[in-house]
Design a protein around this motif. Structure first.
Motif, PDB file in Angstrom:
ATOM      1  N   ALA A 159       0.807  -1.138   0.005  1.00 33.63           N
ATOM      2  CA  ALA A 159       0.027   0.172   0.231  1.00 33.63           C
ATOM      3  C   ALA A 159       0.806   1.564   0.088  1.00 33.63           C
ATOM      4  N   ASP A 160       0.291   2.238  -0.694  1.00 33.11           N
ATOM      5  CA  ASP A 160       0.991   3.729  -0.630  1.00 33.11           C
ATOM      6  C   ASP A 160       0.797   4.186   0.919  1.00 33.11           C
ATOM      7  N   ARG A 161       1.575   4.400   1.576  1.00 28.34           N
ATOM      8  CA  ARG A 161       1.517   4.974   2.931  1.00 28.34           C
ATOM      9  C   ARG A 161       0.953   6.352   2.843  1.00 28.34           C
ATOM     10  N   ARG A 162       0.964   7.126   1.895  1.00 23.51           N
ATOM     11  CA  ARG A 162       0.346   8.442   1.821  1.00 23.51           C
ATOM     12  C   ARG A 162      -1.076   8.354   1.721  1.00 23.51           C
ATOM     13  N   VAL A 163      -1.496   6.932   1.481  1.00 25.86           N
ATOM     14  CA  VAL A 163      -3.115   6.725   1.551  1.00 25.86           C
ATOM     15  C   VAL A 163      -3.701   5.917   2.424  1.00 25.86           C
ATOM     16  N   VAL A 164      -2.899   4.704   2.699  1.00 24.88           N
ATOM     17  CA  VAL A 164      -3.222   3.783   3.459  1.00 24.88           C
ATOM     18  C   VAL A 164      -2.297   3.471   4.406  1.00 24.88           C
ATOM     19  N   ASP A 165      -2.557   3.588   5.704  1.00 29.81           N
ATOM     20  CA  ASP A 165      -1.715   3.369   6.864  1.00 29.81           C
ATOM     21  C   ASP A 165      -1.678   2.028   7.288  1.00 29.81           C
ATOM     22  N   GLU A 166      -0.990   1.486   8.090  1.00 24.65           N
ATOM     23  CA  GLU A 166      -0.923   0.153   8.702  1.00 24.65           C
ATOM     24  C   GLU A 166      -1.937  -0.192   9.500  1.00 24.65           C
ATOM     25  N   ALA A 167      -2.574   0.761  10.116  1.00 20.81           N
ATOM     26  CA  ALA A 167      -4.115   0.333  10.764  1.00 20.81           C
ATOM     27  C   ALA A 167      -5.148   0.127   9.805  1.00 20.81           C
ATOM     28  N   THR A 168      -5.281   1.048   8.789  1.00 21.78           N
ATOM     29  CA  THR A 168      -6.271   0.912   7.779  1.00 21.78           C
ATOM     30  C   THR A 168      -6.134  -0.473   7.157  1.00 21.78           C
ATOM     31  N   ALA A 169      -4.685  -0.529   6.522  1.00 23.08           N
ATOM     32  CA  ALA A 169      -4.277  -1.807   5.896  1.00 23.08           C
ATOM     33  C   ALA A 169      -4.691  -3.060   6.600  1.00 23.08           C
ATOM     34  N   SER A 170      -4.430  -3.080   7.910  1.00 19.21           N
ATOM     35  CA  SER A 170      -4.923  -4.511   8.932  1.00 19.21           C
ATOM     36  C   SER A 170      -6.422  -4.436   8.741  1.00 19.21           C
ATOM     37  N   LEU A 171      -7.198  -3.454   8.928  1.00 21.41           N
ATOM     38  CA  LEU A 171      -8.625  -3.403   8.905  1.00 21.41           C
ATOM     39  C   LEU A 171      -9.086  -4.306   7.550  1.00 21.41           C
ATOM     40  N   PHE A 172      -8.341  -3.731   6.299  1.00 27.18           N
ATOM     41  CA  PHE A 172      -8.958  -4.232   5.202  1.00 27.18           C
ATOM     42  C   PHE A 172      -8.424  -5.464   5.128  1.00 27.18           C
ATOM     43  N   LEU A 173      -7.299  -6.077   5.553  1.00 24.56           N
ATOM     44  CA  LEU A 173      -6.936  -7.713   5.531  1.00 24.56           C
ATOM     45  C   LEU A 173      -7.862  -8.423   6.496  1.00 24.56           C
ATOM     46  N   SER A 174      -8.136  -7.791   7.494  1.00 25.15           N
ATOM     47  CA  SER A 174      -9.186  -8.548   8.590  1.00 25.15           C
ATOM     48  C   SER A 174     -10.544  -8.910   7.688  1.00 25.15           C
ATOM     49  N   ALA A 175     -10.908  -7.753   6.989  1.00 27.18           N
ATOM     50  CA  ALA A 175     -12.176  -8.001   6.306  1.00 27.18           C
ATOM     51  C   ALA A 175     -11.979  -8.731   5.333  1.00 27.18           C
ATOM     52  N   PHE A 176     -10.929  -8.744   4.454  1.00 22.81           N
ATOM     53  CA  PHE A 176     -10.477  -9.738   3.605  1.00 22.81           C
ATOM     54  C   PHE A 176     -10.740 -11.286   4.059  1.00 22.81           C
ATOM     55  N   LYS A 177     -10.019 -11.566   5.239  1.00 21.62           N
ATOM     56  CA  LYS A 177      -9.922 -12.799   5.669  1.00 21.62           C
ATOM     57  C   LYS A 177     -11.243 -13.338   6.140  1.00 21.62           C
ATOM     58  N   LYS A 178     -11.920 -12.117   6.628  1.00 19.23           N
ATOM     59  CA  LYS A 178     -13.463 -12.772   7.367  1.00 19.23           C
ATOM     60  C   LYS A 178     -14.238 -13.399   6.191  1.00 19.23           C
ATOM     61  N   TYR A 179     -14.266 -12.591   4.836  1.00 19.21           N
ATOM     62  CA  TYR A 179     -14.930 -13.233   3.876  1.00 19.21           C
ATOM     63  C   TYR A 179     -14.602 -14.362   3.394  1.00 19.21           C
ATOM     64  N   LEU A 180     -13.055 -14.612   3.168  1.00 20.54           N
ATOM     65  CA  LEU A 180     -12.670 -15.671   2.441  1.00 20.54           C
ATOM     66  C   LEU A 180     -12.909 -16.923   3.507  1.00 20.54           C
ATOM     67  N   MET A 181     -12.893 -16.905   4.759  1.00 24.12           N
ATOM     68  CA  MET A 181     -12.917 -17.834   5.840  1.00 24.12           C
ATOM     69  C   MET A 181     -14.413 -18.265   5.922  1.00 24.12           C
ATOM     70  N   LYS A 182     -15.175 -17.506   5.554  1.00 23.60           N
ATOM     71  CA  LYS A 182     -16.703 -17.743   5.534  1.00 23.60           C
ATOM     72  C   LYS A 182     -17.278 -17.529   4.137  1.00 23.60           C
ATOM     73  N   PRO A 183     -17.213 -18.510   3.237  1.00 24.70           N
ATOM     74  CA  PRO A 183     -17.460 -18.224   1.817  1.00 24.70           C
ATOM     75  C   PRO A 183     -18.978 -18.165   1.695  1.00 24.70           C
ATOM     76  N   GLU A 184     -19.851 -18.445   2.725  1.00 26.52           N
ATOM     77  CA  GLU A 184     -21.235 -18.344   2.732  1.00 26.52           C
ATOM     78  C   GLU A 184     -21.433 -16.838   2.539  1.00 26.52           C
ATOM     79  N   LEU A 185     -20.648 -16.038   3.113  1.00 31.58           N
ATOM     80  CA  LEU A 185     -20.935 -14.455   3.056  1.00 31.58           C
ATOM     81  C   LEU A 185     -20.654 -13.983   1.680  1.00 31.58           C
ATOM     82  N   LEU A 186     -20.210 -14.717   0.976  1.00 31.91           N
ATOM     83  CA  LEU A 186     -19.985 -14.375  -0.767  1.00 31.91           C
ATOM     84  C   LEU A 186     -20.932 -14.153  -1.479  1.00 31.91           C
ATOM     85  N   VAL A 187     -21.795 -15.213  -1.048  1.00 31.10           N
ATOM     86  CA  VAL A 187     -22.957 -15.522  -2.019  1.00 31.10           C
ATOM     87  C   VAL A 187     -24.180 -14.716  -1.619  1.00 31.10           C
ATOM     88  N   LEU A 188     -24.335 -13.848  -0.568  1.00 29.94           N
ATOM     89  CA  LEU A 188     -25.392 -13.039  -0.164  1.00 29.94           C
ATOM     90  C   LEU A 188     -25.247 -11.777  -1.070  1.00 29.94           C
TER      91      LEU A 188
END
Length: 188
Positions: A159-188
């Motif tokens: 990520a470009d640090r001017r736009v996305v800081d570490e805290a925001t990157a971790s929020l994105f990766l947590s959300a990404f992991k949540k969806y990937l680990m629960k594929p039933e959420l992908l069909v909603l």
């Protein structure tokens, strides 16, 4: 009803990313060096890296967050096929708000990808590989669970640090992991 749609792991990754970008819109942004400003994007338009005989190209799946898995699958197959044949129009590969590069199908377990300006981030996805996963120690238990072997996929965000800081990157990766680990959420 049989729709005869074959969804790939890459389609699940794209859908998970699109939903995570919707949840964490700060990552779905761009940086303009001329004005030194950050712009939030109104739509989630994911670029997907495709290897072609002439090099890498990143066709765009417009409004990715509004597509279901079958829509993403069909669009990516169409764009990738036309990319390999050199039949994409410039508006189909110039722009995009976020990029995914998946080298798992080439036997690469993990790597770092380079951001495509003016996009603020890119997700580098490696292939799943078997790894020994320890189990947590349970204090006071007579027997402990044994470690197991699981297939683990690596996803690395650049990520470009001017736009996305570490805290925001971790929020994105947590959300990404949540969806990937629960594929039933992908069909909603």
């Amino acid at each position: 009803k049989n729709h005869d749609v074959k969804v790939s792991v890459n389609d699940l990754i794209i859908r998970s990313s699109a939903l995570a970008l919707r949840d964490v819109p700060e990552v779905n942004a761009s940086y303009d060096p001329k004005s030194d400003s950050v712009s939030s994007q109104g739509s989630v338009d994911i670029s997907v890296a495709v290897a072609t005989p002439t090099g890498l190209i990143t066709p765009i799946v417009p409004n990715t967050d509004q597509l279901g898995l079958s829509g993403i699958s069909e669009k990516v197959k169409d764009l990738a096929g036309r990319a390999r044949d050199g039949k994409l129009s410039p508006e189909e590969y110039q722009g995009g708000t976020f990029c995914i590069s998946n080298l798992g199908m080439f036997g690469i377990d993990e790597f770092s990808a380079v951001i495509n300006p003016p996009q603020a981030a890119i997700l580098a996805v490696g292939g799943g590989s078997p790894r020994l996963v320890p189990t947590p120690y349970v204090d006071g238990a007579e027997t402990q669970e044994k470690p197991s072997i699981k297939t683990i996929m690596t996803a690395r965000l650049s990520a470009d640090r001017r736009v996305v800081d570490e805290a925001t990157a971790s929020l994105f990766l947590s959300a990404f992991k949540k969806y990937l680990m629960k594929p039933e959420l992908l069909v909603l």
